[in-house]
Design a protein around this motif. Structure first.
Motif, PDB file in Angstrom:
ATOM      1  N   PRO A  45       0.864  -1.215  -0.026  1.00  0.00           N
ATOM      2  CA  PRO A  45      -0.146   0.050   0.078  1.00  0.00           C
ATOM      3  C   PRO A  45       1.015   1.131  -0.016  1.00  0.00           C
ATOM      4  CG  PRO A  45       0.022  -0.896   2.327  1.00  0.00           C
ATOM      5  CD  PRO A  45       0.728  -1.949   1.286  1.00  0.00           C
ATOM      6  N   GLY A  46       0.250   2.277  -0.666  1.00  0.00           N
ATOM      7  CA  GLY A  46       0.949   3.721  -0.865  1.00  0.00           C
ATOM      8  C   GLY A  46       2.260   3.530  -1.509  1.00  0.00           C
ATOM      9  N   THR A  47       2.599   2.510  -2.376  1.00  0.00           N
ATOM     10  CA  THR A  47       3.779   2.589  -3.393  1.00  0.00           C
ATOM     11  C   THR A  47       3.356   2.845  -4.749  1.00  0.00           C
ATOM     12  OG1 THR A  47       3.684   0.353  -3.694  1.00  0.00           O
ATOM     13  CG2 THR A  47       4.654   1.014  -1.670  1.00  0.00           C
ATOM     14  N   PRO A  48       4.196   3.468  -5.599  1.00  0.00           N
ATOM     15  CA  PRO A  48       4.092   3.478  -6.900  1.00  0.00           C
ATOM     16  C   PRO A  48       3.642   1.929  -7.419  1.00  0.00           C
ATOM     17  CG  PRO A  48       6.109   4.488  -6.450  1.00  0.00           C
ATOM     18  CD  PRO A  48       5.702   3.790  -5.208  1.00  0.00           C
ATOM     19  N   MET A  49       4.082   0.913  -6.922  1.00  0.00           N
ATOM     20  CA  MET A  49       3.803  -0.400  -7.320  1.00  0.00           C
ATOM     21  C   MET A  49       2.377  -0.620  -7.422  1.00  0.00           C
ATOM     22  SD  MET A  49       4.997  -4.121  -6.253  1.00  0.00           S
ATOM     23  CE  MET A  49       6.909  -3.458  -6.635  1.00  0.00           C
ATOM     24  N   ALA A  50       1.686  -0.171  -6.079  1.00  0.00           N
ATOM     25  CA  ALA A  50       0.258  -0.231  -5.690  1.00  0.00           C
ATOM     26  C   ALA A  50      -0.537   0.466  -6.668  1.00  0.00           C
ATOM     27  CB  ALA A  50       0.095   0.098  -4.212  1.00  0.00           C
ATOM     28  N   ASP A  51      -0.099   1.717  -6.840  1.00  0.00           N
ATOM     29  CA  ASP A  51      -0.684   2.730  -7.930  1.00  0.00           C
ATOM     30  C   ASP A  51      -0.994   1.954  -9.155  1.00  0.00           C
ATOM     31  OD1 ASP A  51      -1.155   4.433  -5.834  1.00  0.00           O
ATOM     32  OD2 ASP A  51       0.801   5.467  -6.567  1.00  0.00           O
ATOM     33  N   TYR A  52       0.048   1.438  -9.772  1.00  0.00           N
ATOM     34  CA  TYR A  52       0.250   0.557 -10.982  1.00  0.00           C
ATOM     35  C   TYR A  52      -0.654  -0.518 -11.004  1.00  0.00           C
ATOM     36  CZ  TYR A  52       1.697  -2.484 -14.719  1.00  0.00           C
ATOM     37  OH  TYR A  52       1.688  -3.486 -15.754  1.00  0.00           O
ATOM     38  N   ALA A  53      -0.681  -1.435 -10.054  1.00  0.00           N
ATOM     39  CA  ALA A  53      -1.601  -2.416  -9.931  1.00  0.00           C
ATOM     40  C   ALA A  53      -2.979  -2.058  -9.749  1.00  0.00           C
ATOM     41  CB  ALA A  53      -1.337  -3.489  -8.631  1.00  0.00           C
ATOM     42  N   LEU A  54      -3.559  -1.236  -9.211  1.00  0.00           N
ATOM     43  CA  LEU A  54      -4.758  -0.475  -9.212  1.00  0.00           C
ATOM     44  C   LEU A  54      -5.212  -0.129 -10.365  1.00  0.00           C
ATOM     45  CD1 LEU A  54      -5.238   0.942  -5.665  1.00  0.00           C
ATOM     46  CD2 LEU A  54      -6.100  -0.836  -6.222  1.00  0.00           C
ATOM     47  N   GLU A  55      -4.477   0.690 -11.260  1.00  0.00           N
ATOM     48  CA  GLU A  55      -4.615   0.994 -12.374  1.00  0.00           C
ATOM     49  C   GLU A  55      -4.886  -0.012 -13.671  1.00  0.00           C
ATOM     50  OE1 GLU A  55      -2.345   3.510 -15.860  1.00  0.00           O
ATOM     51  OE2 GLU A  55      -1.740   4.169 -13.918  1.00  0.00           O
ATOM     52  N   GLN A  56      -4.225  -1.111 -13.345  1.00  0.00           N
ATOM     53  CA  GLN A  56      -4.294  -2.259 -14.317  1.00  0.00           C
ATOM     54  C   GLN A  56      -5.816  -2.999 -13.861  1.00  0.00           C
ATOM     55  OE1 GLN A  56      -2.343  -2.925 -16.960  1.00  0.00           O
ATOM     56  NE2 GLN A  56      -1.497  -1.001 -16.414  1.00  0.00           N
ATOM     57  N   ALA A  57      -5.895  -3.016 -12.808  1.00  0.00           N
ATOM     58  CA  ALA A  57      -6.994  -3.651 -12.258  1.00  0.00           C
ATOM     59  C   ALA A  57      -8.255  -3.099 -12.882  1.00  0.00           C
ATOM     60  CB  ALA A  57      -7.341  -3.866 -10.884  1.00  0.00           C
ATOM     61  N   VAL A  58      -8.437  -1.645 -12.781  1.00  0.00           N
ATOM     62  CA  VAL A  58      -9.533  -0.805 -13.046  1.00  0.00           C
ATOM     63  C   VAL A  58      -9.678  -1.006 -14.564  1.00  0.00           C
ATOM     64  CG1 VAL A  58     -10.481   1.396 -13.300  1.00  0.00           C
ATOM     65  CG2 VAL A  58      -9.447   0.821 -10.902  1.00  0.00           C
ATOM     66  N   ARG A  59      -8.522  -0.697 -15.175  1.00  0.00           N
ATOM     67  CA  ARG A  59      -8.512  -0.600 -16.838  1.00  0.00           C
ATOM     68  C   ARG A  59      -8.990  -1.968 -17.678  1.00  0.00           C
ATOM     69  NH1 ARG A  59      -5.398  -2.992 -20.556  1.00  0.00           N
ATOM     70  NH2 ARG A  59      -3.876  -3.693 -19.335  1.00  0.00           N
ATOM     71  N   ILE A  60      -8.455  -3.526 -16.769  1.00  0.00           N
ATOM     72  CA  ILE A  60      -8.788  -4.484 -17.077  1.00  0.00           C
ATOM     73  C   ILE A  60     -10.549  -5.045 -16.771  1.00  0.00           C
ATOM     74  CG2 ILE A  60      -8.593  -7.132 -16.963  1.00  0.00           C
ATOM     75  CD1 ILE A  60      -5.628  -6.356 -16.384  1.00  0.00           C
ATOM     76  N   SER A  61     -10.880  -4.477 -15.739  1.00  0.00           N
ATOM     77  CA  SER A  61     -12.232  -4.593 -15.476  1.00  0.00           C
ATOM     78  C   SER A  61     -13.135  -3.958 -16.351  1.00  0.00           C
ATOM     79  CB  SER A  61     -12.785  -3.965 -13.989  1.00  0.00           C
ATOM     80  OG  SER A  61     -11.827  -4.978 -12.995  1.00  0.00           O
ATOM     81  N   ALA A  62     -12.961  -2.628 -16.836  1.00  0.00           N
ATOM     82  CA  ALA A  62     -13.594  -1.750 -17.520  1.00  0.00           C
ATOM     83  C   ALA A  62     -13.293  -2.491 -19.188  1.00  0.00           C
ATOM     84  CB  ALA A  62     -13.025  -0.433 -17.844  1.00  0.00           C
ATOM     85  N   GLU A  63     -12.435  -2.964 -19.421  1.00  0.00           N
ATOM     86  CA  GLU A  63     -12.195  -3.536 -21.017  1.00  0.00           C
ATOM     87  C   GLU A  63     -13.065  -5.072 -21.045  1.00  0.00           C
ATOM     88  OE1 GLU A  63      -8.187  -4.035 -22.043  1.00  0.00           O
ATOM     89  OE2 GLU A  63      -7.884  -1.786 -22.051  1.00  0.00           O
ATOM     90  N   PHE A  64     -13.034  -5.750 -19.907  1.00  0.00           N
ATOM     91  CA  PHE A  64     -13.528  -7.000 -20.215  1.00  0.00           C
ATOM     92  C   PHE A  64     -14.886  -7.140 -19.681  1.00  0.00           C
ATOM     93  CE2 PHE A  64      -9.034  -7.614 -20.885  1.00  0.00           C
ATOM     94  CZ  PHE A  64      -8.976  -8.379 -22.101  1.00  0.00           C
ATOM     95  N   GLN A  65     -15.594  -6.130 -19.049  1.00  0.00           N
ATOM     96  CA  GLN A  65     -16.768  -6.056 -18.331  1.00  0.00           C
ATOM     97  C   GLN A  65     -18.034  -6.362 -19.499  1.00  0.00           C
ATOM     98  OE1 GLN A  65     -18.093  -2.607 -16.666  1.00  0.00           O
ATOM     99  NE2 GLN A  65     -19.657  -3.382 -15.397  1.00  0.00           N
TER     100      GLN A  65
END
Length: 983
Positions: A960-980
Motif C-alpha cells: 500500500p502507498g507505493t508506486p507499485m500499488a498505484d500501477y496495480a490498481l490502475e491495471q485492475a480498473v482498466r482490465i475490469s472496464a475492458e472485459f466487463q
C-alpha cells in the motif's frame, strides 16, 4: 627596497611555475613507469615515494649549499643556482624513459625468475625506478631552501618567506595537476605535455639567469644586507644556538615528520574512498589531488606569517595537530557517508561534464579544506622553531622539508601496504586520528616536564588542546561509520532519481537514505588499495539465490544475469582455435570465464588479476566457476597484465581480456594500441585474442575509438554479440567481443578461422558446462555481428599510450548512454562475409539448428520471440524443446511469454510451471506484491482477465502507498472496464 621586492616577487612567481611543472612531471613519470613495468599499486606508489624522497634529499643538500658557497656569493649566485636546478631537473626528466628502457632486460629476468617472490621482483622495480626518478626529483628539491635563503634576509622573515614559498609552490602544483589532467594530456597527449614541462623549466632558468645578470648592481648593493647578520666564517649563522631550545626544536621536527606521515596516509585513504563517491576516473584523482594540495598551500601561507609573529610556535604546532585530528575525522565521516551530494550532481549535470566536475570538486575542496589547511600549517611553524635552534636559514628550510617528506613517504607506504590491506579504510582512519590526537595530548601535557618550551605555555591554550584531543579520542567510537551497503552497491554512474529534487543544502547534509535495490546480504567484503570488493547475495522473488561481485560500487560479475557474456568470453575464442593449449585470462572476477576455459584440453591457464581481494571473493562462485582456483593447470598471478605480457616472455594460444568500464582510472590502458600489439606478439601463430567491450555508458564515437584501435592491430578481427538474440537490436545496449587472429603463416595470411566450428570434437568439449548448453558449436556463427571492422569503425584517431584519448573521453559519457544509437549504427553498417552469411542462412532454415540455438538461449535465461519454428520440427524435437522451455519456466521469473505464444500447448505448460513456483514461493517470500503482479501477468497471457484483476488487487494490498500499488490498481480498473460484459 623596491628592487628587492621585485626580485622576491620574481622568485615567488618562478617557484609557482616550478610547482606546476613538478606535479606535471610526477604525473608523467607515473605513466612512463606503468608503461614499462605495469600499473600495479606498487609501481604507482614507487613514483610518489621516490618523488618525495628526492625532494627531501634535494632540500637537505640545497640547505647546506644555500648557507655555504652560494650564500657567500650573494643573491646573484643564489638566483643562478635556482635557475640551474630547474634546468637540471628538466634535462634529467627527459632521461627518465631512457633509463626505464635500459632496465627492461634485467627487470624481465627478475620477473621470470622471482615473480612469485614479491619482495625480490619489487626490489628490482624499486632499483630501476631509483636510478630514473631520484635524480630529477633531487634537482627539484634543491629549490626551496635556496629561494628561502634568497628571500629571507634574517630569521625574522623565515616563517613568512618559507611558508609563502611553500604556499605558492603548492598552489602551482595544484593548478599544474588540473592543467595537465584536464587540458594538456587529454587535448595534446604526453609528448606535448613533456615539452611544456621541460620548456617551462628552461624558461624559469632563463628568467633567473637574465635577472641575475641585469641586476648585478642591485645584488652588489644589497649583498651586505642579506648576510650582514652572519658572523664571519659562520656561513649564514647569526648566533650560537640556545641550548634550552634543543628539546623543543627536535620535538618540532618529530611533530613535523609525524604530521607528514598522517597527511599522506589520509590522502591515500581519502583518495580511495572518494573513488567510490566521486567516481573512479582519472578526472576524480586529479580533482582530489588538486583540492588536497590547495589546502596545504593555504595553511602554509597563512601560518608562515603566524610563525613570525607568535612567541609560542611550539604551542601552535601542538594545537594544530590536535585540531587536524578532529578535522580529519569529521571530513572522513562526511566523505564516506554522503553519496547523496554526488548523486544529485550526476543527475543534474549529466549532460554538462565540466559543471559536474566543478561542483564535485568544490564539494571535495570544502570538506577537505580545514584538515589540509591545518596540515599545511605545520611546516612553517616547525621550521620557525627549528630555525631558532639551527640559526641557519638554508639549513632550516632544508632540514624541515626533509623531515616532512620523510614522514610523508612513510605515511604513503604504510597506508597503502599495511593499513588498507590489514585494517581497511574506516579502521585506518580511526587509528590515524587516535594516533594524532594522542601525540598532541602527550606533547601538551609534557610541556615543562619532558621538555622545556622556549616560552612558558599559556594555561588556556593547553586546556584547549587537551579538550580537542580528548574529544577526538571519544569521537572515534562513533566516526567514521559509513553505510557499507550503499558504498558497495551505489556507484557514480548509478543514481537514485529522487536525488534530483533535493535542495543543494539537503544534498550536502545527506539526510536521506539511498535506494540500493532489493534486500540481500554481504557474503564477502574486502577493503584494499583497489577499493571495496564485495559479494552480494540476493534471493529473487521465487527464492533463488543469486550472487553478484561488486568492485568499487559496480556489479562486474554474477551467477546468473551476466552468464551469457561470461560464458561466451571463453567459448568463442576457445572454439575457433584449433588446439588451445596455453591460455591467458585477464581479469578473474567471478572466475566463471576462466572456469569455462577448463572444459577444453588446455595445458596451462594463467589468470591475471590485479586485486588480491577478488581472488578471495571468487571462491564464493565455486558452484559456477568449475573450481578454477583449485585446478592444477591454473596459475593465478596477482599482477598487472601489461607488466606480465611485457616482462614474462610467455606465449599463448588464446588471450581473453575480460575487464570493462574504460572510464575507470587505469583500465583504459588495457585498450591501447600498444597493449594490443604486446598481446599479439605474445600469441603463438594462429592465436586468438578476445576483448570484451560494451555499448552502454558509451557514445558511437567512443565505441568506434575502441574498435578502430583493436582493428589497427588485428586487421582480420570480427565483432561478436554476446546476447543470444540474433535479431537486429536498436533499442537497448549490449555486450560484445572483439575477436582478433594472429596470422598462422609467415606471410600474414589469416586463413579461415571458422572451419574449426565444424569440428565434431568441439561438441564434446562444450557439453561439460553447467552454466550454458551449446548443442552444436556451429550455432556460434549466428552471434557474429560484423566482419568488416575497418568499414564499421571508419577512419579516425586511435587510443595510444602517448595520446590516451579513451581514458579522458569515456568518463564524460558515463551519464550519456547512447546505446540505442550504437546498436542502430552496428545494424546499419555491419557486414558479414559470404561464407558466414551462407552458414547463418542454412542454420535459420534448419529446424534442428534453430532449436539448438533456442536451447542455447534458454540455458542462459535469454529466450527471444521467433527463436524456434515448431511447425516444421519433428515430434522428438518438439518434445525436447518443450522440456527445455519448461525447465526455464520452472527456474526463472519469466519476464516475457512472447517466445512461447506460437505454441498454445507449450504456453499452457509454461504457465502452469510458472504459477507453481510462484505459489510455492508466496507464503515465505519478502516480495508478495511482485509475485502477485507476475501471477497477474500469467493470467493475462492465458486470457483469464478475471483472475488477473484479482491478483492485481492483491498486489496493491500487499504494497500500500507505493508506486507499485498505484500501477496495480490502475491495471485492475482498466482490465475490469475492458472485459466487463455489456449490459
Amino acid at each position: 627596497m623596491k628592487i628587492r621586492n621585485r626580485m622576491i616577487l620574481l622568485a615567488y612567481s618562478c617557484f609557482f611555475l616550478s610547482g606546476a611543472t613538478g606535479l606535471l612531471f610526477e604525473m608523467l613519470w607515473t605513466r612512463q613507469l606503468t608503461r614499462e613495468m605495469g600499473g600495479a599499486a606498487f609501481a604507482v606508489s614507487v613514483v610518489l615515494t621516490l618523488f618525495m624522497a628526492g625532494l627531501g634529499l634535494g632540500a637537505l643538500a640545497g640547505g647546506r649549499l644555500a648557507d655555504g658557497r652560494l650564500s657567500a656569493g650573494g643573491g646573484r649566485r643564489l638566483l643562478l643556482a635556482y635557475g640551474a636546478a630547474e634546468a637540471t631537473a628538466a634535462l634529467l626528466s627527459l632521461l627518465v624513459p631512457v633509463w626505464l628502457r635500459v632496465w627492461h632486460t634485467p627487470l624481465a629476468w627478475a620477473y621470470v625468475h622471482y615473480q612469485g617472490g614479491f619482495f625480490l621482483f619489487q626490489s628490482a622495480v624499486l632499483a630501476a625506478s631509483l636510478t630514473a626518478l631520484l635524480p630529477p626529483a633531487f634537482a627539484m628539491g634543491l629549490s626551496l631552501p635556496i629561494l628561502t635563503r634568497f628571500c629571507a634576509a634574517d630569521q625574522r622573515g623565515l616563517g613568512r618567506h618559507f611558508g609563502g614559498l611553500y604556499a605558492v609552490n603548492s598552489l602551482g602544483a595544484a593548478l599544474g595537476a588540473l592543467w595537465a589532467g584536464f587540458f594538456l594530456i587529454p587535448d595534446f597527449g604526453l609528448p606535448v605535455t613533456v615539452g611544456v614541462g621541460v620548456g617551462l623549466n628552461f624558461f624559469i632558468a632563463a628568467v633567473c639567469s637574465l635577472a641575475a645578470w641585469r641586476s648585478g648592481s642591485y645584488f652588489s648593493a644589497v649583498e651586505g644586507e642579506m648576510i650582514s647578520r652572519a658572523k664571519p666564517g659562520s656561513r649564514g649563522r647569526v648566533a650560537a644556538p640556545d641550548p634550552h631550545l634543543r628539546s623543543s626544536a627536535f620535538l618540532a621536527l618529530g611533530l613535523l615528520a609525524f604530521s607528514g606521515f598522517c597527511a599522506l596516509a589520509y590522502e591515500v585513504l581519502w583518495t580511495k574512498l572518494l573513488t567510490l563517491t566521486f567516481g573512479p576516473t582519472t578526472y576524480a584523482f586529479t580533482a582530489v589531488l588538486a583540492a588536497f594540495i590547495a589546502g596545504l598551500a593555504a595553511g602554509g601561507g597563512v601560518f608562515g606569517r603566524v610563525a613570525d609573529r607568535t612567541r609560542s610556535p611550539l604551542l601552535w604546532l601542538i594545537g594544530v595537530q590536535a585540531a587536524a585530528a578532529l578535522a580529519a575525522l569529521a571530513a572522513s565521516q562526511r566523505m564516506g557517508s554522503n553519496l547523496v551530494f554526488f548523486q544529485k550532481a550526476n543527475l543534474l549535470y549529466f549532460d554538462r561534464f565540466a559543471m559536474q566536475m566543478a561542483v564535485k570538486s568544490l564539494y571535495v575542496l570544502i570538506v577537505l579544506f580545514v584538515p589540509t589547511f591545518l596540515f599545511g600549517a605545520t611546516l612553517p611553524l616547525a621550521a620557525k622553531l627549528w630555525g631558532r635552534y639551527r640559526q641557519a636559514l638554508g639549513a632550516t628550510a632544508g632540514d624541515s622539508y626533509l623531515w616532512n617528506t620523510a614522514g610523508a613517504v612513510a605515511g604513503s607506504w604504510c597506508a597503502g601496504f599495511i593499513l588498507l590491506p590489514v585494517l581497511g579504510k574506516e579502521n585506518s582512519l580511526k587509528l590515524l586520528a587516535v594516533a594524532q590526537a594522542t601525540v598532541a595530548l602527550a606533547a601538551s601535557l609534557g610541556m615543562g616536564s619532558w621538555f622545556q618550551p622556549p616560552t612558558p605555555p599559556r594555561r588556556g591554550m593547553r586546556i584547549f588542546i587537551v579538550s580537542i584531543a580528548a574529544f577526538t579520542l571519544a569521537l572515534v567510537f562513533v566516526w567514521p561509520r559509513w553505510p557499507r551497503e550503499a558504498l558497495i552497491r551505489v556507484n557514480s554512474a548509478n543514481a537514485d532519481p529522487r536525488m534530483a529534487s533535493l535542495s543543494w543544502l539537503d544534498a550536502f547534509r545527506g539526510n536521506i537514505s539511498l535506494q540500493v535495490g532489493a534486500p540481500g546480504s554481504i557474503e564477502y567484503f574486502g577493503d584494499g588499495l583497489e577499493g571495496f570488493t564485495a559479494v552480494w547475495k540476493m534471493a529473487d522473488i521465487i527464492g533463488i539465490d543469486q550472487f553478484s561481485l561488486y568492485l568499487s560500487g559496480k556489479a562486474d560479475a554474477s551467477s546468473r544475469g551476466d552468464m551469457f557474456t561470461q560464458t561466451l568470453l571463453a567459448h568463442f575464442p576457445m572454439a575457433v582455435h584449433p588446439d588451445p593449449k596455453d591460455v591467458m585470462v585477464l581479469g578473474l572476477a567471478s572466475g566463471i570465464t576462466a572456469g569455462e576455459v577448463l572444459h577444453y584440453p588446455v595445458r596451462h591457464l594463467d589468470v591475471l588479476e590485479i586485486n588480491p581481494k577478488v581472488v578471495k571473493a571468487a571462491r564464493l562462485f565455486a558452484p559456477w566457476n568449475n573450481g578454477v582456483l583449485d585446478d592444477p593447470r591454473v596459475r593465478v598471478i596477482v599482477q598487472d597484465a601489461k607488466a606480465h605480457l611485457l616482462l614474462s616472455g610467455r606465449r599463448y594460444d588464446v588471450i581473453i581480456s575480460e575487464p570493462s568500464n574504460p572510464w575507470m582510472a587505469g583500465l583504459a590502458e588495457l585498450f591501447t594500441r600498444e597493449f594490443y600489439a604486446r598481446a599479439k606478439t605474445s600469441l603463438n601463430p594462429g592465436g586468438v585474442m578476445a576483448q570484451f567491450i560494451h555499448s552502454y555508458k558509451m557514445d558511437w564515437e567512443t565505441f568506434c575509438l575502441v574498435g578502430r584501435t583493436f582493428h589497427a592491430v588485428f586487421p582480420d578481427g570480427i565483432l561478436v554479440r554476446t546476447m543470444p538474440d540474433d535479431r537486429p537490436v536498436s533499442e537497448t545496449a549490449s555486450d560484445y567481443l572483439l575477436v582478433g587472429f594472429n596470422p598462422p603463416t609467415a606471410d600474414g595470411a589469416a586463413g579461415t578461422p571458422w572451419s574449426i566450428l565444424d569440428s565434431p570434437e568441439r561438441r564434446a568439449q562444450m557439453s561439460g558446462s553447467r552454466n550454458v548448453e551449446i548443442p552444436d558449436p556451429r550455432i556460434l556463427y549466428r552471434l557474429v555481428t560484423a566482419e568488416n571492422l575497418g568499414e564499421l569503425f571508419g577512419e579516425g584517431p586511435l587510443h595510444t599510450v602517448d595520446h590516451p584519448r579513451l581514458e579522458f573521453q569515456a568518463p564524460r559519457l558515463m551519464f550519456l548512454d547512447d546505446g540505442k544509437r550504437i546498436e542502430t549504427e552496428i545494424a546499419h553498417l555491419s557486414r558479414l562475409s559470404p561464407r558466414t552469411q551462407a552458414e547463418v542462412a542454412v542454420q535459420k532454415a534448419d529446424p534442428g539448428m534453430r532449436l539448438a540455438f533456442a536451447a542455447y538461449a534458454l540455458s542462459l535465461y535469454r529466450p527471444f520471440p521467433g527463436m524456434a519454428d515448431l511447425k516444421v520440427a519433428t515430434p522428438e524435437q518438439r518434445e525436447a524443446y518443450a522440456k527445455r522451455a519448461e525447465r526455464y519456466c520452472s527456474n526463472e521469473v519469466v519476464p516475457d511469454f512472447e517466445p512461447f505464444v506460437d505454441d498454445p500447448e507449450l504456453l499452457r505448460r509454461c504457465s502452469v510451471d510458472q504459477m507453481a513456483i510462484l505459489n510455492r514461493a508466496l507464503p515465505n517470500s519478502p516480495f508478495p506484491a511482485e509475485i502477485y503482479l507476475q501471477m497477474a501477468t500469467v493470467c493475462m497471457v492465458n486470457n483469464v482477465p478475471q483472475n488477473a484483476v484479482k491478483f492485481f488487487r492483491a498486489a496493491a494490498e500487499a504494497a500500500p502507498g507505493t508506486p507499485m500499488a498505484d500501477y496495480a490498481l490502475e491495471q485492475a480498473v482498466r482490465i475490469s472496464a475492458e472485459f466487463q460484459p455489456p449490459r
